[in-house]
Design a protein around this motif. Structure first.
Motif, PDB file in Angstrom:
ATOM      1  N   UNK A 137      50.707  43.092  33.470  1.00  0.00           N
ATOM      2  CA  UNK A 137      51.134  42.114  34.251  1.00  0.00           C
ATOM      3  C   UNK A 137      51.462  43.009  35.721  1.00  0.00           C
ATOM      4  N   UNK A 138      51.662  44.331  35.622  1.00  0.00           N
ATOM      5  CA  UNK A 138      51.826  45.220  36.585  1.00  0.00           C
ATOM      6  C   UNK A 138      50.727  45.991  37.125  1.00  0.00           C
ATOM      7  N   UNK A 165      49.648  46.386  24.331  1.00  0.00           N
ATOM      8  CA  UNK A 165      50.615  47.101  24.739  1.00  0.00           C
ATOM      9  C   UNK A 165      50.259  47.584  26.111  1.00  0.00           C
ATOM     10  N   UNK A 166      51.006  47.282  27.323  1.00  0.00           N
ATOM     11  CA  UNK A 166      50.564  47.833  28.517  1.00  0.00           C
ATOM     12  C   UNK A 166      51.753  48.703  28.991  1.00  0.00           C
ATOM     13  N   UNK A 167      51.773  49.615  29.868  1.00  0.00           N
ATOM     14  CA  UNK A 167      52.571  50.586  30.225  1.00  0.00           C
ATOM     15  C   UNK A 167      53.072  51.659  29.028  1.00  0.00           C
ATOM     16  N   UNK A 168      51.649  51.871  28.327  1.00  0.00           N
ATOM     17  CA  UNK A 168      51.739  52.603  27.223  1.00  0.00           C
ATOM     18  C   UNK A 168      51.710  54.024  27.237  1.00  0.00           C
ATOM     19  N   UNK A 169      51.662  54.529  28.498  1.00  0.00           N
ATOM     20  CA  UNK A 169      51.691  55.989  28.892  1.00  0.00           C
ATOM     21  C   UNK A 169      53.116  56.416  28.509  1.00  0.00           C
ATOM     22  N   UNK A 177      42.388  42.565  39.206  1.00  0.00           N
ATOM     23  CA  UNK A 177      41.476  41.246  38.952  1.00  0.00           C
ATOM     24  C   UNK A 177      42.517  40.182  37.841  1.00  0.00           C
ATOM     25  N   UNK A 178      42.454  39.222  38.170  1.00  0.00           N
ATOM     26  CA  UNK A 178      43.178  37.977  37.084  1.00  0.00           C
ATOM     27  C   UNK A 178      43.138  38.487  35.561  1.00  0.00           C
ATOM     28  N   UNK A 179      41.834  38.720  35.137  1.00  0.00           N
ATOM     29  CA  UNK A 179      41.606  38.732  33.772  1.00  0.00           C
ATOM     30  C   UNK A 179      42.463  40.168  33.304  1.00  0.00           C
TER      31      UNK A 179
END
Length: 69
Positions: A48-49, A65-69, A40-42
């Motif tokens: 972003x990925x 923080x994304x890709x935080x794994x 979903x856009x939100x």
């Protein structure tokens, strides 16, 4: 407080486990990847990925923080 956006997957669980271990105050928001909520856009605005987990720091100008794994 931080918000953890996650799903019931191994990658989704490991950040929650770490936060529990260090006794950090956080809130979990479930992302239903079976219903493609990660696309979903939100959600893509903060990841972003289109991947989980994502951490949002509400006490620090909503830094993400994304890709935080």
């Amino acid at each position: 407080m931080i918000e953890l956006l996650s799903a019931d997957t191994p990658n989704g669980k490991k950040i929650g486990i770490m936060l529990e271990e260090i006794k950090f105050d956080y809130k979990v928001t479930k992302v239903n990847i079976n219903k493609d909520e990660q696309f979903k856009p939100e959600f893509r605005k903060i990841s972003p990925f289109s991947k989980i987990p994502v951490i949002i720091d509400h006490s620090n100008n909503k830094e993400t923080i994304f890709e935080s794994g």
